[in-house]
Design an enzyme around this catalytic site. Structure first.
Site, PDB file in Angstrom:
ATOM      1  N   ARG A  15       0.754  -1.128   0.132  1.00 17.33           N
ATOM      2  CA  ARG A  15       0.076  -0.051  -0.162  1.00 17.33           C
ATOM      3  C   ARG A  15       0.909   1.374  -0.005  1.00 17.33           C
ATOM      4  O   ARG A  15       0.433   2.151  -1.074  1.00 17.33           O
ATOM      5  CB  ARG A  15      -0.926   0.029   1.065  1.00 17.33           C
ATOM      6  CG  ARG A  15      -1.862  -1.029   0.959  1.00 17.33           C
ATOM      7  CD  ARG A  15      -2.828  -1.008   2.302  1.00 17.33           C
ATOM      8  NE  ARG A  15      -2.084  -1.834   3.379  1.00 17.33           N
ATOM      9  CZ  ARG A  15      -2.550  -2.266   4.681  1.00 17.33           C
ATOM     10  NH1 ARG A  15      -3.798  -1.665   4.882  1.00 17.33           N
ATOM     11  NH2 ARG A  15      -1.879  -2.692   5.588  1.00 17.33           N
ATOM     12  N   SER A  16       1.629   1.494   0.770  1.00 13.49           N
ATOM     13  CA  SER A  16       2.651   2.535   1.094  1.00 13.49           C
ATOM     14  C   SER A  16       3.412   3.036  -0.110  1.00 13.49           C
ATOM     15  O   SER A  16       3.434   4.044  -0.602  1.00 13.49           O
ATOM     16  CB  SER A  16       3.345   2.813   2.251  1.00 13.49           C
ATOM     17  OG  SER A  16       4.313   1.633   2.374  1.00 13.49           O
TER      18      SER A  16
END
Length: 163
Positions: A15-16
């Site tokens: 995600r990041s």
């Protein structure tokens, strides 16, 4: 001095890094290169030094984003150099606020989807790691949707700093 934004999820491989790539592209499109620095990290160090998950890379590249990345763990002393710390879910938000050395540093932590005006009450970006490609595609859609509002907020801060 550039405005600094760091996106944070658990392992810094799904995600990041996806949020980092998308937001970096938005910053460039807005002509804010050099004025805004974007990076990412994880709350845990399980994957330090690893590249992004191959499914993250695939979804990013298919949609025209860059994908160069090496995972790293978020360090509390980074708060002093960061302007905004973007958590991808409420668990990351809590962990980051606990790590913050001061109340002012804890105030720098925000949930990514809080910048998406079309979002309902659930502000978490679900972790796609244990699922299929559809989870990574859904993650990208959420990141892209929130990036518009985030860019507007960051632009406002950059303009205030310049004034």
């Amino acid at each position: 001095m550039p405005y600094r934004v760091c996106f944070v999820c658990t392992g810094n491989i799904c995600r990041s890094p996806m949020a980092e790539s998308v937001f970096r592209a938005r910053v460039a499109e807005a002509g804010l290169d050099g004025l805004v620095e974007v990076d990412s990290a994880g709350t845990d160090g399980w994957h330090e030094g690893d590249g992004a998950d191959p499914r993250t890379v695939s979804v990013l590249e298919t949609n025209g984003y860059g994908s160069g990345h090496a995972a790293r763990r978020f360090r509390p002393d980074w708060f002093s150099r960061l302007d905004l710390v973007i958590a991808l879910d409420s668990g990351h938000l809590k962990a980051l606020r606990r790590l913050a050395p001061t109340p002012a540093d804890a105030e720098k932590v925000r949930l990514l989807r809080s910048y998406d005006t079309a979002t309902g009450a659930d502000l978490d970006v679900p972790d796609p790691y244990y699922g299929g490609m559809d989870g990574f595609e859904e993650c990208l859609e959420m990141v892209e949707a929130a990036s518009t509002g985030l860019l507007a907020a960051v632009r406002e801060q950059v303009e205030e700093q310049a004034a």
